[in-house]
Scaffold this motif. Structure first.
Motif, PDB file in Angstrom:
ATOM      1  N   ILE A   1       0.884  -1.171   0.000  1.00 11.04           N
ATOM      2  CA  ILE A   1       0.000   0.000   0.000  1.00 11.04           C
ATOM      3  C   ILE A   1       0.916   1.212   0.000  1.00 11.04           C
ATOM      4  CG2 ILE A   1      -1.943   1.164   1.109  1.00 11.04           C
ATOM      5  CD1 ILE A   1      -2.509  -1.502   2.560  1.00 11.04           C
ATOM      6  N   ILE A   2       1.088   1.787  -1.192  1.00 15.50           N
ATOM      7  CA  ILE A   2       2.014   2.913  -1.328  1.00 15.50           C
ATOM      8  C   ILE A   2       1.204   4.210  -1.297  1.00 15.50           C
ATOM      9  CG2 ILE A   2       3.775   3.978  -2.780  1.00 15.50           C
ATOM     10  CD1 ILE A   2       4.523   1.217  -3.793  1.00 15.50           C
ATOM     11  N   ARG A   3       1.358   4.942  -0.226  1.00 10.05           N
ATOM     12  CA  ARG A   3       0.553   6.159   0.022  1.00 10.05           C
ATOM     13  C   ARG A   3      -0.913   5.939  -0.337  1.00 10.05           C
ATOM     14  NH1 ARG A   3       5.179   9.574  -2.023  1.00 10.05           N
ATOM     15  NH2 ARG A   3       6.441   9.679  -0.173  1.00 10.05           N
ATOM     16  N   GLY A   4      -1.457   4.901   0.221  1.00  9.33           N
ATOM     17  CA  GLY A   4      -2.894   4.647   0.064  1.00  9.33           C
ATOM     18  C   GLY A   4      -3.264   3.908  -1.205  1.00  9.33           C
ATOM     19  N   VAL A   5      -2.290   3.637  -2.098  1.00  8.99           N
ATOM     20  CA  VAL A   5      -2.619   2.952  -3.346  1.00  8.99           C
ATOM     21  C   VAL A   5      -2.195   1.476  -3.242  1.00  8.99           C
ATOM     22  CG1 VAL A   5      -2.239   2.872  -5.842  1.00  8.99           C
ATOM     23  CG2 VAL A   5      -2.261   5.069  -4.654  1.00  8.99           C
ATOM     24  N   ASN A   6      -3.132   0.578  -3.534  1.00 12.28           N
ATOM     25  CA  ASN A   6      -2.811  -0.850  -3.470  1.00 12.28           C
ATOM     26  C   ASN A   6      -2.109  -1.281  -4.748  1.00 12.28           C
ATOM     27  OD1 ASN A   6      -4.369  -0.589  -1.267  1.00 12.28           O
ATOM     28  ND2 ASN A   6      -6.028  -1.918  -1.974  1.00 12.28           N
ATOM     29  N   VAL A   7      -0.993  -1.974  -4.603  1.00 15.92           N
ATOM     30  CA  VAL A   7      -0.275  -2.415  -5.807  1.00 15.92           C
ATOM     31  C   VAL A   7       0.469  -3.724  -5.520  1.00 15.92           C
ATOM     32  CG1 VAL A   7       1.642  -0.846  -5.295  1.00 15.92           C
ATOM     33  CG2 VAL A   7       1.383  -1.688  -7.591  1.00 15.92           C
ATOM     34  N   PHE A   8       0.462  -4.606  -6.522  1.00 18.41           N
ATOM     35  CA  PHE A   8       1.200  -5.859  -6.404  1.00 18.41           C
ATOM     36  C   PHE A   8       2.548  -5.721  -7.113  1.00 18.41           C
ATOM     37  CE2 PHE A   8      -3.159  -7.404  -5.959  1.00 18.41           C
ATOM     38  CZ  PHE A   8      -3.018  -8.177  -4.817  1.00 18.41           C
ATOM     39  N   PRO A   9       3.593  -6.378  -6.594  1.00 16.85           N
ATOM     40  CA  PRO A   9       4.898  -6.320  -7.279  1.00 16.85           C
ATOM     41  C   PRO A   9       4.781  -6.713  -8.756  1.00 16.85           C
ATOM     42  CG  PRO A   9       5.165  -7.334  -5.120  1.00 16.85           C
ATOM     43  CD  PRO A   9       3.681  -7.106  -5.310  1.00 16.85           C
ATOM     44  N   SER A  10       3.899  -7.658  -9.100  1.00 20.54           N
ATOM     45  CA  SER A  10       3.790  -8.085 -10.505  1.00 20.54           C
ATOM     46  C   SER A  10       3.293  -6.946 -11.406  1.00 20.54           C
ATOM     47  CB  SER A  10       2.864  -9.301 -10.633  1.00 20.54           C
ATOM     48  OG  SER A  10       1.565  -8.978 -10.195  1.00 20.54           O
ATOM     49  N   GLN A  11       2.524  -6.010 -10.842  1.00 22.86           N
ATOM     50  CA  GLN A  11       2.062  -4.866 -11.658  1.00 22.86           C
ATOM     51  C   GLN A  11       3.233  -3.905 -11.912  1.00 22.86           C
ATOM     52  OE1 GLN A  11      -1.185  -4.023  -8.780  1.00 22.86           O
ATOM     53  NE2 GLN A  11      -2.467  -3.852 -10.594  1.00 22.86           N
ATOM     54  N   ILE A  12       4.077  -3.749 -10.899  1.00 20.82           N
ATOM     55  CA  ILE A  12       5.274  -2.908 -11.085  1.00 20.82           C
ATOM     56  C   ILE A  12       6.157  -3.552 -12.152  1.00 20.82           C
ATOM     57  CG2 ILE A  12       7.383  -2.077  -9.942  1.00 20.82           C
ATOM     58  CD1 ILE A  12       5.743  -1.736  -7.381  1.00 20.82           C
ATOM     59  N   GLU A  13       6.292  -4.868 -12.076  1.00 22.55           N
ATOM     60  CA  GLU A  13       7.121  -5.603 -13.047  1.00 22.55           C
ATOM     61  C   GLU A  13       6.618  -5.373 -14.475  1.00 22.55           C
ATOM     62  OE1 GLU A  13       8.237  -9.757 -12.108  1.00 22.55           O
ATOM     63  OE2 GLU A  13       7.287 -10.232 -14.015  1.00 22.55           O
ATOM     64  N   GLN A  14       5.295  -5.422 -14.643  1.00 28.30           N
ATOM     65  CA  GLN A  14       4.726  -5.247 -15.979  1.00 28.30           C
ATOM     66  C   GLN A  14       5.079  -3.869 -16.546  1.00 28.30           C
ATOM     67  OE1 GLN A  14       3.431  -7.380 -17.965  1.00 28.30           O
ATOM     68  NE2 GLN A  14       2.425  -6.122 -19.511  1.00 28.30           N
ATOM     69  N   VAL A  15       5.088  -2.837 -15.704  1.00 22.46           N
ATOM     70  CA  VAL A  15       5.396  -1.481 -16.188  1.00 22.46           C
ATOM     71  C   VAL A  15       6.889  -1.356 -16.519  1.00 22.46           C
ATOM     72  CG1 VAL A  15       5.506   0.967 -15.536  1.00 22.46           C
ATOM     73  CG2 VAL A  15       3.475  -0.383 -14.972  1.00 22.46           C
ATOM     74  N   ILE A  16       7.755  -1.811 -15.611  1.00 23.99           N
ATOM     75  CA  ILE A  16       9.187  -1.552 -15.859  1.00 23.99           C
ATOM     76  C   ILE A  16       9.727  -2.384 -17.023  1.00 23.99           C
ATOM     77  CG2 ILE A  16       9.664  -0.737 -13.503  1.00 23.99           C
ATOM     78  CD1 ILE A  16      10.828  -3.367 -12.779  1.00 23.99           C
ATOM     79  N   THR A  17       9.123  -3.547 -17.255  1.00 26.27           N
ATOM     80  CA  THR A  17       9.637  -4.389 -18.338  1.00 26.27           C
ATOM     81  C   THR A  17       9.247  -3.869 -19.728  1.00 26.27           C
ATOM     82  OG1 THR A  17       7.798  -5.861 -17.846  1.00 26.27           O
ATOM     83  CG2 THR A  17       9.960  -6.565 -17.076  1.00 26.27           C
ATOM     84  N   GLU A  18       8.500  -2.772 -19.770  1.00 25.27           N
ATOM     85  CA  GLU A  18       8.215  -2.117 -21.056  1.00 25.27           C
ATOM     86  C   GLU A  18       9.449  -1.375 -21.567  1.00 25.27           C
ATOM     87  OE1 GLU A  18       5.494  -1.940 -22.972  1.00 25.27           O
ATOM     88  OE2 GLU A  18       4.268  -3.229 -21.681  1.00 25.27           O
ATOM     89  N   PHE A  19      10.405  -1.114 -20.672  1.00 26.76           N
ATOM     90  CA  PHE A  19      11.558  -0.304 -21.049  1.00 26.76           C
ATOM     91  C   PHE A  19      12.724  -1.185 -21.481  1.00 26.76           C
ATOM     92  CE2 PHE A  19       8.896   2.367 -18.559  1.00 26.76           C
ATOM     93  CZ  PHE A  19       9.051   3.630 -19.096  1.00 26.76           C
ATOM     94  N   LYS A  20      13.205  -0.939 -22.698  1.00 24.36           N
ATOM     95  CA  LYS A  20      14.241  -1.831 -23.237  1.00 24.36           C
ATOM     96  C   LYS A  20      15.613  -1.608 -22.573  1.00 24.36           C
ATOM     97  CE  LYS A  20      15.361   0.938 -27.372  1.00 24.36           C
ATOM     98  NZ  LYS A  20      15.313   2.169 -26.607  1.00 24.36           N
ATOM     99  N   GLU A  21      15.765  -0.483 -21.886  1.00 24.50           N
ATOM    100  CA  GLU A  21      17.057  -0.202 -21.247  1.00 24.50           C
ATOM    101  C   GLU A  21      17.245  -0.965 -19.937  1.00 24.50           C
ATOM    102  OE1 GLU A  21      14.772   2.027 -22.109  1.00 24.50           O
ATOM    103  OE2 GLU A  21      15.650   3.820 -23.025  1.00 24.50           O
ATOM    104  N   VAL A  22      16.158  -1.559 -19.410  1.00 29.34           N
ATOM    105  CA  VAL A  22      16.286  -2.276 -18.131  1.00 29.34           C
ATOM    106  C   VAL A  22      15.899  -3.740 -18.306  1.00 29.34           C
ATOM    107  CG1 VAL A  22      15.841  -0.205 -16.759  1.00 29.34           C
ATOM    108  CG2 VAL A  22      13.932  -1.729 -17.327  1.00 29.34           C
ATOM    109  N   THR A  23      16.239  -4.553 -17.294  1.00 29.03           N
ATOM    110  CA  THR A  23      15.954  -5.994 -17.330  1.00 29.03           C
ATOM    111  C   THR A  23      14.838  -6.302 -16.320  1.00 29.03           C
ATOM    112  OG1 THR A  23      17.460  -6.500 -15.535  1.00 29.03           O
ATOM    113  CG2 THR A  23      18.420  -6.401 -17.752  1.00 29.03           C
TER     114      THR A  23
END
Ligand code: DLL
Length: 431
Positions: free
Chosen positions: A323-345
């Motif tokens: 719960i990041i400042r009141g927002v519920n989020v799962f690590p897998s959702q963060i993973e889905q966003v960051i893996t859109e970027f080709k500069e990171v793994t």
């Protein structure tokens, strides 16, 4: 099996199971009596809603064999959870239970569509963890040449995969990526040089992007597999060749998806907590086990022809939810966003700490080897773009850190995505 025939089978099995649990397991005798429920009163599958839940703590309180329906010497196998977050939970299997388990895992092997008996390399850990021996049992049931590697020794895994001409790899998604990266580092192109064409991956969440990366690097089609040690192990639900949801082994388990707060069934298509009831387990059956896993029913019939209902790939566990400042989020959702970027793994870690009276979230992401850290503008620009994407997709703001390749420890089993260094840990806990 038609839907009607399946429901009739489930009802017959549920009626027997409720009585069996009442008569054989003191815990259920007491809990049914306390709830005023006569296990012989079941008339329809909906009657399951009258029964009380079973939770992990019940298994812990009855450690080690208090929830078993028979004497421990009448069972043939024992497995247990790792116990890293509390007392381990211990489950048992009779010969019948092992046969059912083998058959359930075998369904995922069958979904891979190999015409001949396949060569199955099992790199889930063997031991009390259900991954290794669960996959092994599936291999035996499907007449596979089963290669019992267990996890670790990645160099050897690659050698064996190449020399034995492995068809199917079975391990966690993070370990599959680890194996792929190591093989590429050693100068192989597994996608074109190795025979491997399928991977049966489970035991942890995996975003769509990460799964595509595994598919491309290894040249495989990924089949997700779900299960948990308390309720058999891998094979409770398996993903068919359509790669759109996992078919639940409804002939052996009754599944409910409930709102974790109200405990009412959620409408089809909405996310909720998976609750499972054993329908034919002999050694350690469970009634209405709250898994804490979040998924949803997928509507409609599956083109593959299997009539067992499908659940979506898991979002995560209620207790992994941040719960990041009141927002519920799962690590897998963060993973889905960051893996859109080709500069990171897809190698990342979420670090929670205490800053003054507040909780702070740091997100460390590994860059690809070609990324130039000396180009300060480029570093700042990438951080800004990832930060903006996290904000617009998930409404969260985190302290982002780009780290060099191999800074984050590789997993040989389940990846550790969240490191919790907070002084008061439960402040973040989900429901
Ligand atoms: O992880 C059993 C397993 C082994 C499943 C091999 C699949 C393959 P446990 O260690 O008891 O058992 O952990 C169970 O892992 O409640 C989920 O939170 C998570 N999990 C299991 N499969 C998946 C999956 C094994 N396919 C816990 N996707 C479960 C996401 C999964 N999470």
């Amino acid at each position: 099996m038609s839907h009607d025939a399946l429901e009739a089978l489930q009802l017959e099995r549920l009626k027997e199971m409720a009585v069996y649990c009442y008569e054989k397991i003191g815990f259920y005798h007491r809990s049914f009596d306390e709830a005023g429920i006569d296990p012989r009163s079941i008339e329809s599958l909906a009657d399951i809603e009258k029964f009380p839940f079973t939770v992990k703590q019940d298994l812990r309180d009855n450690y080690p064999f208090g929830m078993w329906a028979l004497d421990k010497r009448d069972a043939m196998r024992v497995h247990a959870s790792s116990g890293t977050t509390g007392q381990a939970t211990v489950v048992g299997y009779t010969r019948h239970d092992l046969d059912v388990w083998g058959e359930c895992f075998a369904r995922d092997i069958a979904y891979t569509g190999h015409d001949e008996p396949a060569i199955l390399q099992v790199c889930y850990g063997y031991g009390l963890f259900t991954g290794g021996l669960g996959a092994d049992g599936g291999g035996l049931a499907m007449n596979c040449l089963t290669v019992p590697m267990s996890s670790g020794n990645t160099k050897r895994q690659i050698q064996v995969m190449k020399d034995f001409e492995t068809d199917i790899l079975a391990c966690t998604p993070s370990y599959a990526l680890n194996i792929a990266d190591k093989a590429i580092e050693e100068g192989y192109d597994p996608a074109s040089e190795f025979a491997v064409s399928s991977a049966i991956l489970g035991a942890e969440p995996c975003s769509e992007n990460m799964r595509h990366e595994i598919e491309n690097k290894l040249g495989v089609k990924v089949h997700d597999i779900y299960g948990l040690s308390e309720v058999m192990g891998p094979g409770v639900a398996c993903e068919c060749a359509e790669q759109h949801g996992l078919h639940v082994a409804e002939d052996h388990f009754l599944i409910e998806i409930l709102d974790p707060d109200t405990h009412q069934p959620v409408p089809e298509g909405e996310w909720g907590e998976i609750v499972l009831t054993s329908l034919d387990r002999e050694a350690s059956p469970l009634i209405r086990y709250r898994t804490r896993d979040i998924s949803r029913f997928l509507p409609g019939a599956c083109p593959c022809g299997v009539t067992h209902r499908r659940i979506d790939r898991l979002q995560g566990r209620t207790d992994d939810m941040l719960i990041i400042r009141g927002v519920n989020v799962f690590p897998s959702q963060i993973e889905q966003v960051i893996t859109e970027f080709k500069e990171v793994t897809p190698h990342y870690q979420i670090i929670l700490s205490t800053k003054g009276s507040l909780d702070a979230v740091e997100l460390d992401i590994e860059t690809i080897p070609e990324f130039d850290f000396d180009e300060i503008r480029q570093v700042e620009d990438l951080k800004r773009r990832i930060g903006a994407e996290l904000k617009s997709n998930l409404q969260i703001k985190v302290d982002l850190k780009l780290v060099a390749p191999h800074d984050i420890v590789r997993s040989e089993g389940k990846a550790k995505r969240v490191i919790d260094n907070r002084e008061v840990k439960n402040a973040w806990e989900g429901k």
